[in-house]
Design a protein around this motif. Structure first.
Motif, PDB file in Angstrom:
ATOM      1  N   ALA A 199       0.882  -1.182   0.000  1.00 49.30           N
ATOM      2  CA  ALA A 199       0.000   0.000   0.000  1.00 49.30           C
ATOM      3  C   ALA A 199       0.908   1.218   0.000  1.00 49.30           C
ATOM      4  O   ALA A 199       1.752   1.347   0.897  1.00 49.30           O
ATOM      5  N   THR A 200       0.758   2.085  -0.996  1.00 49.41           N
ATOM      6  CA  THR A 200       1.669   3.230  -1.089  1.00 49.41           C
ATOM      7  C   THR A 200       1.039   4.469  -0.474  1.00 49.41           C
ATOM      8  O   THR A 200      -0.175   4.557  -0.298  1.00 49.41           O
ATOM      9  N   GLU A 201       1.905   5.418  -0.123  1.00 45.85           N
ATOM     10  CA  GLU A 201       1.482   6.727   0.411  1.00 45.85           C
ATOM     11  C   GLU A 201       0.593   6.618   1.634  1.00 45.85           C
ATOM     12  O   GLU A 201      -0.379   7.352   1.779  1.00 45.85           O
ATOM     13  N   THR A 202       0.897   5.684   2.526  1.00 48.31           N
ATOM     14  CA  THR A 202       0.194   5.676   3.809  1.00 48.31           C
ATOM     15  C   THR A 202       0.928   6.649   4.720  1.00 48.31           C
ATOM     16  O   THR A 202       1.976   7.186   4.356  1.00 48.31           O
ATOM     17  N   SER A 203       0.391   6.876   5.933  1.00 56.01           N
ATOM     18  CA  SER A 203       1.056   7.795   6.858  1.00 56.01           C
ATOM     19  C   SER A 203       2.438   7.259   7.248  1.00 56.01           C
ATOM     20  O   SER A 203       3.274   7.991   7.747  1.00 56.01           O
ATOM     21  N   LYS A 204       2.687   5.970   7.019  1.00 62.07           N
ATOM     22  CA  LYS A 204       3.996   5.400   7.330  1.00 62.07           C
ATOM     23  C   LYS A 204       4.782   5.104   6.052  1.00 62.07           C
ATOM     24  O   LYS A 204       5.674   4.268   6.055  1.00 62.07           O
ATOM     25  N   GLY A 205       4.423   5.715   4.959  1.00 64.93           N
ATOM     26  CA  GLY A 205       5.089   5.443   3.680  1.00 64.93           C
ATOM     27  C   GLY A 205       4.449   4.232   3.018  1.00 64.93           C
ATOM     28  O   GLY A 205       3.256   4.000   3.160  1.00 64.93           O
ATOM     29  N   THR A 206       5.292   3.457   2.295  1.00 63.64           N
ATOM     30  CA  THR A 206       4.774   2.251   1.653  1.00 63.64           C
ATOM     31  C   THR A 206       4.836   1.105   2.664  1.00 63.64           C
ATOM     32  O   THR A 206       5.859   0.911   3.309  1.00 63.64           O
ATOM     33  N   VAL A 207       3.720   0.369   2.809  1.00 63.66           N
ATOM     34  CA  VAL A 207       3.757  -0.769   3.729  1.00 63.66           C
ATOM     35  C   VAL A 207       3.280  -2.026   2.996  1.00 63.66           C
ATOM     36  O   VAL A 207       2.448  -1.976   2.108  1.00 63.66           O
ATOM     37  N   ALA A 208       3.861  -3.150   3.402  1.00 64.81           N
ATOM     38  CA  ALA A 208       3.425  -4.442   2.879  1.00 64.81           C
ATOM     39  C   ALA A 208       3.584  -5.451   4.011  1.00 64.81           C
ATOM     40  O   ALA A 208       4.327  -5.211   4.962  1.00 64.81           O
ATOM     41  N   HIS A 209       2.852  -6.561   3.918  1.00 66.96           N
ATOM     42  CA  HIS A 209       2.916  -7.538   4.993  1.00 66.96           C
ATOM     43  C   HIS A 209       3.545  -8.838   4.528  1.00 66.96           C
ATOM     44  O   HIS A 209       3.340  -9.281   3.404  1.00 66.96           O
ATOM     45  N   LEU A 210       4.330  -9.423   5.429  1.00 66.78           N
ATOM     46  CA  LEU A 210       5.012 -10.689   5.172  1.00 66.78           C
ATOM     47  C   LEU A 210       4.242 -11.785   5.887  1.00 66.78           C
ATOM     48  O   LEU A 210       3.958 -11.677   7.083  1.00 66.78           O
ATOM     49  N   ARG A 211       3.877 -12.832   5.144  1.00 69.48           N
ATOM     50  CA  ARG A 211       3.123 -13.927   5.743  1.00 69.48           C
ATOM     51  C   ARG A 211       3.988 -14.645   6.784  1.00 69.48           C
ATOM     52  O   ARG A 211       5.176 -14.907   6.567  1.00 69.48           O
ATOM     53  N   ALA A 212       3.377 -14.955   7.934  1.00 70.06           N
ATOM     54  CA  ALA A 212       4.134 -15.635   8.996  1.00 70.06           C
ATOM     55  C   ALA A 212       4.457 -17.059   8.558  1.00 70.06           C
ATOM     56  O   ALA A 212       3.636 -17.712   7.916  1.00 70.06           O
ATOM     57  N   PRO A 213       5.673 -17.563   8.901  1.00 68.72           N
ATOM     58  CA  PRO A 213       6.035 -18.927   8.512  1.00 68.72           C
ATOM     59  C   PRO A 213       5.028 -19.943   9.083  1.00 68.72           C
ATOM     60  O   PRO A 213       4.517 -19.769  10.188  1.00 68.72           O
ATOM     61  N   ASP A 214       4.759 -21.002   8.299  1.00 73.41           N
ATOM     62  CA  ASP A 214       3.786 -22.032   8.708  1.00 73.41           C
ATOM     63  C   ASP A 214       4.062 -22.568  10.108  1.00 73.41           C
ATOM     64  O   ASP A 214       3.155 -22.740  10.916  1.00 73.41           O
TER      65      ASP A 214
END
Lengths: 307, 362
Positions: A199-214
């Motif tokens: 997600a770009t241009e959020t209040s924290k800049g660009t954010v993305a999420h990493l899936r937790a290991p199984d």
């Protein structure tokens, strides 16, 4: 049953109608949304999570939805609500999934006083957990993300939950929140990592999420005893330095990072003092993730551990 | 009535039921109680009934109880600091609502949470009282010039004061209703009967009748109904305690309501405490103090006094709350002031707040 075992149609129906119940460690969360991007995010990030009981108790009932109104045609927005309460202002619809993650953090940090809740990452190896508190920008989430790709178990990248009763750290194993350059750094560090749509241009800049290991998700019901408190600090070009920190200082800094330390009063002091007691405390400066992995692999459990 | 039919109101009427709830009932009760600000109250009720609640719901009750106890302690500390600030001055300071419940050790202080401390001083001492609080660290926040004018010219309180180190908030009042309000009540009468707080030379609480009338006025004229069921439960607790403590309380209450010109708020308090929480209320002149359209008011209050949760709302709930919000403003100021004020709030407030923040370098 795991979320990935639902058919896409069933998943979407649940999210649209009464809600999808997911187990996240000790928590059960009831999720509702009709937004396709948020549905996709949930299915990618929480595929390996077990479903909760339909007729049981959910810790939180949350909804991510468009507020409606004329604006939806011009600049569509998205709202997070918990039990019908809306704690934040609306965001652009593209930030819907990130808003869900922030909203869940808010739910836990503002309602869960069965724990001392600290703004910190938590990882575990061989039955010993490290608490990584740090202000934003110190590289805590990046460090967490890298270590959990190299044999450490993820308990949480944002919230250390110290059980008031047992003093143990309670896992949630939700996705790791990566910001700006960290997204590419982790992609390069572990090409197999599953990372969601940024997600770009959020209040924290660009954010993305990493899936937790199984493995971390499968073990999300196993608490871990705290063994180390390590304050990480990213420093461009630095060689790794792990320096012992006096316990008094670590106590004060950790108290500063806790959400409900003062709300719990005397009880907050007791739990925090016990936690510091059982841990070795360090500050850690680094620039390369491989150095950090190496340093962490040499951590020895506290010898005087009062367990 | 939706408020009466809510699971939470049922538990408040009959706390023994806390012992036999299924997990799917807790799944509704905890959200209702969170919305109403009553989770810690549930914990206290369970304890008073000798019940122990297990599992996740029990953990939320226990957590809320610890936080409420801590807030109780924090209120005592702040009250101590307020006394220290006023020490040596001749200003009488009356504690209102939550702080008064705690310092008078009333049952409604148990499991109650707080956002600020309400104080009442005589209008003649308002400026000095504000200076004293400023000097001891309670400072005004960032308010626009409009906000200042709104509070100081029309309201019954000055803009909230926040302590620069402890971040605690004081609302300093000089009356219990806005200066522009339709109902007029003389605050001097309240001071005349206020009760000195033992061990705090400058501090007072309202007399029992006045404490009840003030809480009723607050709940039934303000227009904000976020924690309305909690406020109603406070009234219920007071209405059960005071008559048991003092004979002749009911007659005195009605007489005082007439004297203070607060008969209508008292009518609502007695009517809805009885209708929703089964508070025992004897017949008396108060029954004739109702509004012109009692069924219409029932329809609105019956919804607004329910926890603000989907499980106890219907198609009209939002409309009812909105009408009461409008009514709150209508009672607060005459139309020639109200319309420009609502216009300002709707279209100009946000912009001016931004500008004022920039000016202040915040």
């Amino acid at each position: 049953m795991l979320l990935s075992q639902l058919t896409p149609a069933d998943l979407h129906d649940r999210l649209r109608e009464g809600g999808l119940r997911l187990r996240m460690g000790e928590f059960t969360v009831n999720l509702r949304t009709g937004l396709p991007s948020v549905m996709d995010g949930i299915s990618l990030m929480y595929g390996n999570f077990p479903l909760g009981e339909e007729n049981g108790f959910a810790d939180f009932h949350v909804t991510v939805a468009s507020p409606g109104g004329l604006r939806r045609w011009l600049r569509p927005q998205v709202l997070f609500s918990h039990d019908g309460h809306i704690p934040f202002k609306p965001l652009p619809v593209q930030h819907g999934y990130a808003l869900l993650e922030w909203g869940l953090n808010w739910c836990i940090s503002s309602h869960c006083h069965q724990y001392l809740t600290i703004h910190a990452g938590v990882i575990e190896r061989n039955g010993h957990a490290a608490i990584l508190p740090a202000p934003p920008g110190s590289g805590k989430s990046t460090l967490c993300a890298a270590l959990v790709q190299r044999g450490w178990r993820l308990l949480s990248d944002e919230l250390a939950l110290v059980s008031r009763r047992s003093g143990l750290l309670m896992p949630i194993a939700r996705p790791v929140n990566l910001k700006n350059q960290s997204i590419d750094i982790i992609r390069a560090f572990e090409p197999g990592a599953v990372i969601g749509e940024p997600a770009t241009e959020t209040s924290k800049g660009t954010v993305a999420h990493l899936r937790a290991p199984d493995n971390s998700v499968r073990r999300a019901h196993e608490p871990a005893p705290p063994a180390w408190v390590i304050f990480p600090r990213y420093e461009a070009g630095a060689s790794p330095r792990l320096v012992t920190m006096p316990k008094g200082e670590a106590f004060m800094q950790l108290a500063d990072s806790a959400f409900n330390y003062s709300a719990l009063g005397e009880e907050g002091f007791r739990v925090l003092a016990d936690t510091i007691d059982r841990c070795e405390c360090f500050s850690f400066a680094y620039s390369r993730l491989d150095d950090a992995v190496e340093t962490f692999s040499r951590l020895a459990p506290p010898t005087s551990a009062a367990s | 009535m939706l408020a009466r039919d809510s699971l939470l109101a049922g538990i408040l009427r009959n706390p023994q039921k806390l012992g036999g709830l299924s997990l799917s009932q807790w799944d509704i009760l905890i959200p209702q109680a969170r919305r109403a600000g009553l989770v810690a109250r549930l914990a206290w009720l369970a304890e008073a009934q000798g019940l122990s609640v297990s599992g996740r719901p029990g953990e939320y009750l226990e957590g809320a109880r610890i936080v409420a106890n801590r807030q109780n302690q924090a209120v005592r500390f702040e009250v101590d600091r307020i006394q220290a600030a006023f020490e040596g001055s001749d200003i009488p300071v009356v504690l209102l609502k939550g702080a008064a419940y705690v310092m008078s050790e009333l049952p409604c202080s148990l499991g109650r949470t707080f956002s600020d401390i309400d104080l009442l001083v005589p209008a003649a001492h308002l400026a000095t009282a504000e200076k004293i609080l400023n000097f001891h660290g309670w400072a005004g926040g960032h308010h626009t010039p409009y906000d200042h004018r709104y509070y100081r010219k029309w309201m019954h309180e000055i803009p909230p004061l926040q302590h620069i180190r402890r971040m605690t908030v004081i609302d300093l009042h000089h009356a219990i209703l806005p200066l522009t309000a339709r109902i007029k009540s003389q605050p001097e009468l309240l001071f005349a009967k206020a009760i000195a707080l033992d061990g705090y030379p400058n501090l007072y609480v309202l007399a029992p009748t006045d404490m009840l009338l003030h809480s009723a006025t607050h709940l039934f004229t303000e227009g904000e109904y976020n924690h309305s069921l909690r406020d109603l439960a406070d009234l219920d607790a007071l209405l059960r305690l005071f008559p048991a403590r003092e004979s002749g309380f009911w007659a005195e209450l009605e007489e005082r309501a007439a004297e203070l010109n607060l008969t209508r708020p008292l009518y609502y308090a007695l009517r809805y405490c009885n209708a929703i929480l089964d508070t025992p209320v004897p017949a008396g002149p108060w029954k004739t103090w109702g509004p012109a359209l009692p069924a219409f008011m029932d329809a609105m209050f019956g919804r607004a006094l329910a926890p603000q949760h989907a499980s106890c709302a219907d198609t009209w709930s939002e409309m009812g709350r909105w009408l009461l919000y409008v009514r709150g403003h209508w009672l607060r100021m005459p139309l020639h002031l109200l319309i420009p004020h609502l216009f300002y709030k709707a279209f100009l407030a946000e912009r001016n707040e931004e500008a004022s923040k920039k000016e202040n370098g915040a």
